[in-house]
Design a protein around this motif. Structure first.
Motif, PDB file in Angstrom:
ATOM      1  N   SER A  32       1.954   5.573   2.522  1.00 36.70           N
ATOM      2  CA  SER A  32       1.987   4.339   1.731  1.00 36.70           C
ATOM      3  C   SER A  32       2.977   4.494   0.581  1.00 36.70           C
ATOM      4  O   SER A  32       3.389   5.612   0.238  1.00 36.70           O
ATOM      5  CB  SER A  32       0.597   4.040   1.169  1.00 36.70           C
ATOM      6  OG  SER A  32       0.265   5.000   0.177  1.00 36.70           O
ATOM      7  N   ARG A  33       3.315   3.376  -0.019  1.00 39.63           N
ATOM      8  CA  ARG A  33       4.199   3.418  -1.177  1.00 39.63           C
ATOM      9  C   ARG A  33       3.566   4.216  -2.312  1.00 39.63           C
ATOM     10  O   ARG A  33       4.247   4.954  -3.014  1.00 39.63           O
ATOM     11  CB  ARG A  33       4.528   2.002  -1.647  1.00 39.63           C
ATOM     12  CG  ARG A  33       5.563   1.350  -0.767  1.00 39.63           C
ATOM     13  CD  ARG A  33       5.846  -0.077  -1.219  1.00 39.63           C
ATOM     14  NE  ARG A  33       7.096  -0.457  -0.608  1.00 39.63           N
ATOM     15  CZ  ARG A  33       8.136  -0.963  -1.268  1.00 39.63           C
ATOM     16  NH1 ARG A  33       8.032  -1.221  -2.536  1.00 39.63           N
ATOM     17  NH2 ARG A  33       9.240  -1.253  -0.644  1.00 39.63           N
ATOM     18  N   PRO A  92       2.852  -3.239   0.083  1.00 38.15           N
ATOM     19  CA  PRO A  92       1.386  -3.191   0.136  1.00 38.15           C
ATOM     20  C   PRO A  92       0.804  -4.594   0.302  1.00 38.15           C
ATOM     21  O   PRO A  92       1.357  -5.565  -0.182  1.00 38.15           O
ATOM     22  CB  PRO A  92       0.991  -2.573  -1.208  1.00 38.15           C
ATOM     23  CG  PRO A  92       2.168  -2.729  -2.091  1.00 38.15           C
ATOM     24  CD  PRO A  92       3.373  -2.860  -1.213  1.00 38.15           C
ATOM     25  N   GLY A  95       2.263  -5.683   4.418  1.00 38.77           N
ATOM     26  CA  GLY A  95       2.790  -4.838   5.485  1.00 38.77           C
ATOM     27  C   GLY A  95       4.202  -5.212   5.877  1.00 38.77           C
ATOM     28  O   GLY A  95       4.781  -4.638   6.792  1.00 38.77           O
TER      29      GLY A  95
END
Length: 143
Positions: A32-33, A92, A95
């Motif tokens: 994830s970021r 986030p 997507g």
């Protein structure tokens, strides 16, 4: 007996191993970021640690300091790749993947995403003072 600073470093290493074992899923899942941001922060903290060790080592052990300097360069290169991965990771919530133009422009998407850019640019100033462009782009440390 290890010194207190050595014990702290060993503890930090164990914490990373624990994080990997507990948090990182076994299957194919993109980071994830938030995870990429945390990894970027960690790599830059390591860069700073190696910077201090390189500076302290150079007056007494030049060859060792040259190796530490090479590590520092590789850590910066890793930070560059993490920064790029962050900006090409899905947004986030939605997507949605950034467009090719957004990735190429490396435009920050605002807070909190701007935090990684601020951190990266602040460190980049220090990196460019300590290293030549050839060192930063070169495929080898030439040691």
């Amino acid at each position: 007996m290890p010194t207190e600073s050595q014990a702290d470093l060993a503890y930090a290493t164990e914490a990373l191993d624990f994080h990997r074992a507990i948090t990182v899923p076994a299957g194919p899942v993109a980071a994830s970021r938030a995870e990429l941001d945390a990894l970027h922060r960690h790599i830059l903290a390591l860069y700073t640690l190696f910077d201090v060790h390189t500076t302290r080592t150079r007056p007494v052990a030049r060859t060792e300091a040259d190796h530490l300097r090479a590590v520092r360069i590789r850590l910066w290169q890793a930070a560059e790749h993490l920064h790029a991965a962050f900006h090409s990771a899905p947004y986030p919530g939605t997507g949605h993947l950034p467009s090719r133009e957004e990735c190429r422009a490396r435009l920050p998407q605002g807070a909190p995403e701007l935090t990684i850019c601020r951190r990266h640019l602040a460190t980049a100033v220090l990196v460019r003072r300590a290293h030549t462009p050839a060192e930063l782009r070169g495929p080898s440390t030439r040691l």
